[in-house]
Design a protein around this motif. Structure first.
Motif, PDB file in Angstrom:
ATOM      1  N   ILE A   1       0.821  -0.947   0.124  1.00 20.19           N
ATOM      2  CA  ILE A   1      -0.125  -0.018  -0.135  1.00 20.19           C
ATOM      3  C   ILE A   1       0.737   1.301  -0.035  1.00 20.19           C
ATOM      4  O   ILE A   1       1.768   1.410   0.856  1.00 20.19           O
ATOM      5  N   ASP A   2       0.793   2.200  -0.767  1.00 18.02           N
ATOM      6  CA  ASP A   2       1.391   3.330  -0.860  1.00 18.02           C
ATOM      7  C   ASP A   2       0.971   4.437  -0.098  1.00 18.02           C
ATOM      8  O   ASP A   2       0.039   4.918  -0.266  1.00 18.02           O
ATOM      9  N   THR A   3       1.841   4.448   1.114  1.00 18.60           N
ATOM     10  CA  THR A   3       1.492   5.307   2.066  1.00 18.60           C
ATOM     11  C   THR A   3       1.321   6.656   2.035  1.00 18.60           C
ATOM     12  O   THR A   3       0.955   7.639   2.497  1.00 18.60           O
ATOM     13  N   ARG A   4       2.116   7.073   0.893  1.00 16.45           N
ATOM     14  CA  ARG A   4       2.321   8.303   0.494  1.00 16.45           C
ATOM     15  C   ARG A   4       0.979   9.082   0.209  1.00 16.45           C
ATOM     16  O   ARG A   4       1.018  10.176   0.129  1.00 16.45           O
ATOM     17  N   SER A   5      -0.070   8.401  -0.302  1.00 18.78           N
ATOM     18  CA  SER A   5      -1.375   8.862  -0.678  1.00 18.78           C
ATOM     19  C   SER A   5      -2.231   8.942   0.560  1.00 18.78           C
ATOM     20  O   SER A   5      -3.348   9.412   0.482  1.00 18.78           O
ATOM     21  N   VAL A   6      -1.786   8.521   1.826  1.00 16.24           N
ATOM     22  CA  VAL A   6      -2.599   8.378   3.013  1.00 16.24           C
ATOM     23  C   VAL A   6      -2.006   9.742   3.780  1.00 16.24           C
ATOM     24  O   VAL A   6      -0.638   9.836   4.203  1.00 16.24           O
ATOM     25  N   SER A   7      -3.038  10.205   4.550  1.00 19.51           N
ATOM     26  CA  SER A   7      -2.477  11.542   5.350  1.00 19.51           C
ATOM     27  C   SER A   7      -1.931  10.889   6.908  1.00 19.51           C
ATOM     28  O   SER A   7      -2.496  10.116   7.285  1.00 19.51           O
ATOM     29  N   SER A   8      -0.672  11.572   7.030  1.00 21.05           N
ATOM     30  CA  SER A   8      -0.095  11.104   8.125  1.00 21.05           C
ATOM     31  C   SER A   8      -0.279  12.098   9.248  1.00 21.05           C
ATOM     32  O   SER A   8       0.353  11.834  10.354  1.00 21.05           O
ATOM     33  N   ARG A   9      -1.237  13.098   9.110  1.00 21.62           N
ATOM     34  CA  ARG A   9      -1.278  14.173   9.904  1.00 21.62           C
ATOM     35  C   ARG A   9      -2.720  14.819   9.779  1.00 21.62           C
ATOM     36  O   ARG A   9      -3.421  14.531   8.708  1.00 21.62           O
ATOM     37  N   ARG A  10      -3.187  15.271  10.732  1.00 25.96           N
ATOM     38  CA  ARG A  10      -4.830  15.804  10.688  1.00 25.96           C
ATOM     39  C   ARG A  10      -4.753  17.432  10.937  1.00 25.96           C
ATOM     40  O   ARG A  10      -4.136  17.851  11.714  1.00 25.96           O
ATOM     41  N   GLN A  11      -5.514  17.745  10.333  1.00 23.77           N
ATOM     42  CA  GLN A  11      -5.729  19.236  10.304  1.00 23.77           C
ATOM     43  C   GLN A  11      -6.904  19.393  11.546  1.00 23.77           C
ATOM     44  O   GLN A  11      -7.960  18.725  11.650  1.00 23.77           O
ATOM     45  N   GLU A  12      -6.696  20.360  12.465  1.00 21.35           N
ATOM     46  CA  GLU A  12      -7.343  20.642  13.703  1.00 21.35           C
ATOM     47  C   GLU A  12      -7.829  22.019  13.760  1.00 21.35           C
ATOM     48  O   GLU A  12      -6.897  22.896  13.327  1.00 21.35           O
ATOM     49  N   ASN A  13      -8.671  22.081  14.606  1.00 21.10           N
ATOM     50  CA  ASN A  13      -9.233  23.692  15.072  1.00 21.10           C
ATOM     51  C   ASN A  13      -9.774  23.479  16.532  1.00 21.10           C
ATOM     52  O   ASN A  13     -10.393  22.735  16.758  1.00 21.10           O
ATOM     53  N   GLY A  14      -8.695  24.301  17.326  1.00 17.77           N
ATOM     54  CA  GLY A  14      -8.902  24.312  18.729  1.00 17.77           C
ATOM     55  C   GLY A  14      -8.083  25.107  19.694  1.00 17.77           C
ATOM     56  O   GLY A  14      -7.587  25.813  19.242  1.00 17.77           O
ATOM     57  N   ILE A  15      -8.306  24.675  20.890  1.00 12.88           N
ATOM     58  CA  ILE A  15      -7.455  25.504  22.028  1.00 12.88           C
ATOM     59  C   ILE A  15      -6.041  24.870  22.020  1.00 12.88           C
ATOM     60  O   ILE A  15      -6.107  23.616  21.897  1.00 12.88           O
ATOM     61  N   ILE A  16      -5.019  25.453  21.995  1.00 11.13           N
ATOM     62  CA  ILE A  16      -3.801  25.160  22.277  1.00 11.13           C
ATOM     63  C   ILE A  16      -3.244  25.994  23.562  1.00 11.13           C
ATOM     64  O   ILE A  16      -3.477  27.109  23.965  1.00 11.13           O
ATOM     65  N   ALA A  17      -2.605  25.130  24.311  1.00 10.10           N
ATOM     66  CA  ALA A  17      -2.139  25.401  25.721  1.00 10.10           C
ATOM     67  C   ALA A  17      -0.687  25.053  25.694  1.00 10.10           C
ATOM     68  O   ALA A  17      -0.177  23.892  25.318  1.00 10.10           O
ATOM     69  N   VAL A  18       0.190  26.287  26.038  1.00 11.99           N
ATOM     70  CA  VAL A  18       1.775  26.099  26.192  1.00 11.99           C
ATOM     71  C   VAL A  18       1.938  26.278  27.812  1.00 11.99           C
ATOM     72  O   VAL A  18       1.508  27.679  28.314  1.00 11.99           O
ATOM     73  N   ALA A  19       2.489  25.485  28.445  1.00  6.90           N
ATOM     74  CA  ALA A  19       2.308  25.786  30.017  1.00  6.90           C
ATOM     75  C   ALA A  19       4.222  25.595  30.117  1.00  6.90           C
ATOM     76  O   ALA A  19       4.845  24.623  29.686  1.00  6.90           O
ATOM     77  N   ASP A  20       4.504  26.120  31.380  1.00  6.08           N
ATOM     78  CA  ASP A  20       5.824  26.099  31.898  1.00  6.08           C
ATOM     79  C   ASP A  20       5.960  26.416  33.338  1.00  6.08           C
ATOM     80  O   ASP A  20       5.227  27.289  33.717  1.00  6.08           O
ATOM     81  N   ILE A  21       6.728  25.522  34.049  1.00  7.15           N
ATOM     82  CA  ILE A  21       6.849  25.948  35.644  1.00  7.15           C
ATOM     83  C   ILE A  21       8.043  26.843  35.730  1.00  7.15           C
ATOM     84  O   ILE A  21       9.083  26.414  35.051  1.00  7.15           O
ATOM     85  N   ALA A  22       7.890  27.970  36.343  1.00  6.85           N
ATOM     86  CA  ALA A  22       8.874  28.859  36.619  1.00  6.85           C
ATOM     87  C   ALA A  22       9.638  28.586  37.945  1.00  6.85           C
ATOM     88  O   ALA A  22       9.013  28.359  38.898  1.00  6.85           O
ATOM     89  N   GLY A  23      10.954  28.680  37.735  1.00  9.06           N
ATOM     90  CA  GLY A  23      11.764  28.567  38.670  1.00  9.06           C
ATOM     91  C   GLY A  23      12.075  26.983  39.108  1.00  9.06           C
ATOM     92  O   GLY A  23      12.687  26.480  40.348  1.00  9.06           O
ATOM     93  N   TYR A  24      11.625  26.178  38.333  1.00 10.45           N
ATOM     94  CA  TYR A  24      11.727  24.620  38.708  1.00 10.45           C
ATOM     95  C   TYR A  24      13.319  24.164  38.656  1.00 10.45           C
ATOM     96  O   TYR A  24      13.553  23.412  39.634  1.00 10.45           O
ATOM     97  N   GLY A  25      13.994  24.620  37.871  1.00 11.63           N
ATOM     98  CA  GLY A  25      15.485  24.266  37.862  1.00 11.63           C
ATOM     99  C   GLY A  25      16.316  25.038  38.828  1.00 11.63           C
ATOM    100  O   GLY A  25      17.116  24.257  39.521  1.00 11.63           O
ATOM    101  N   ARG A  26      15.858  26.147  39.090  1.00  9.50           N
ATOM    102  CA  ARG A  26      16.293  27.045  40.468  1.00  9.50           C
ATOM    103  C   ARG A  26      16.144  26.183  41.652  1.00  9.50           C
ATOM    104  O   ARG A  26      17.013  26.063  42.356  1.00  9.50           O
ATOM    105  N   VAL A  27      15.056  25.726  41.871  1.00 12.70           N
ATOM    106  CA  VAL A  27      14.678  25.099  43.342  1.00 12.70           C
ATOM    107  C   VAL A  27      15.377  23.930  43.359  1.00 12.70           C
ATOM    108  O   VAL A  27      15.993  23.617  44.234  1.00 12.70           O
TER     109      VAL A  27
END
Length: 307
Positions: A79-105
């Motif tokens: 099966i030629d997987t080049r014709s099959v989508s390996s990713r999907r288009q989404e519409n939604g909420i994106i969250a980017v989080a980080d803990i501040a001071g983690y390495g320092r503590v």
């Protein structure tokens, strides 16, 4: 041959989200030449062997690929997987989080604490990572990339406004629980032991279109994010980092928790600011956040205050 597959069935052929651990080996000449290479298997047989995605092929598969007749038979039914989508288009909420001071503590506050500083460090690390895991598992998302003390997460909502609103409020609620854990389980302990620094956090929330899956097709080892909205969310978190540094420049011990929403995300909670305030978040201001040449205009900044 498989025909008339719907999109969900097609995604199983390429294991788009990496849930099954499939590795798709190229068997056509062009892609074999590009994807397969020979090198010494230093951690195995010590012999010259074919490698794909940096890993040696098992000896049985190696022998099969060396046979031109075997390859020809495989190519006739493949099966030629080049014709099959390996990713999907989404519409939604994106969250980017980080803990501040983690390495320092981690590097300073647990030196000489009690009788076993290393044990205390491990407990500290486990508590932080557990808090982050709860923020993700409670919301039920499977679209996640983690990096130590932070993450990027996607929450697909399609084009439904009510779904986007519910998702956003749920993400904020679960993140508030994480912030409360950081405060009660770590910062209170640090304070009781007369340690100077505290953990803080940053969360950037955005709404837009993005891609999720094996972004580089079958040559991708694991799923990832892609798209302008992902970049905007990441830049917003970086801008929030700079904002936090400037705002609390004279208060070096940390322990501040900030949340930023882009205008597209904030638009979903216009009628729900009271519920967010009841969780301890107070709106500080709307400001342009800048990072690496990108500006998120009129981002809404909130700060969490403990009881």
């Amino acid at each position: 041959a498989l025909t008339h597959l719907d999109e969900d069935s097609e995604s199983n052929l390429v294991d788009r989200e990496g849930r099954h651990g499939f590795v798709l080996l190229p068997i056509d000449d062009e892609r074999q030449e590009k994807g397969l290479r020979r090198e010494i298997d230093a951690h195995g047989t010590g012999q010259n062997a074919r490698h794909f995605l940096g890993k040696p092929l098992i000896s049985g598969l190696e022998r099969i690929l060396e046979s031109s007749d075997n390859l020809r038979l495989m190519q006739q039914t493949a099966i030629d997987t080049r014709s099959v989508s390996s990713r999907r288009q989404e519409n939604g909420i994106i969250a980017v989080a980080d803990i501040a001071g983690y390495g320092r503590v981690l590097s300073t506050e647990y030196r000489g604490l009690m009788s076993d500083a290393d044990h205390e460090r491990r407990k500290y690390q486990a508590k932080v990572l557990s808090a982050l895991e709860r923020a993700l598992t409670a919301t039920g998302t499977t679209q996640v990339q983690t990096a130590g003390d932070g993450f990027i997460a996607g929450y697909p909502t399609g084009g439904d406004i009510q779904s986007a609103r519910s998702r956003l409020l749920d993400v904020i609620q679960q993140w508030t629980s994480t912030v409360e854990l950081l405060h009660k389980d770590i910062n209170v302990v640090l304070a009781s032991a007369s340690n100077e620094h505290r953990l803080g956090s940053r969360l950037a929330l955005h709404h837009g279109r993005y891609e999720w899956g094996r972004i580089n097709g079958t040559e991708s080892f694991s799923p990832a994010f892609n798209g302008a909205a992902i970049v905007d969310a990441a830049r917003m978190e970086q801008g929030l980092n700079s904002y936090m540094t400037d705002r609390f420049r004279d208060q070096e011990n940390g322990g501040f928790h900030l949340l930023a929403m882009s205008p597209t995300a904030a638009a979903f909670v216009d009628a729900d600011w009271m519920s967010i305030r009841l969780q301890g978040w107070q709106r500080v201001e709307s400001i342009d956040l800048r990072a690496k040449g990108r500006t998120i205009e009129k981002a809404v900044i909130l700060q969490w205050y403990c009881d």
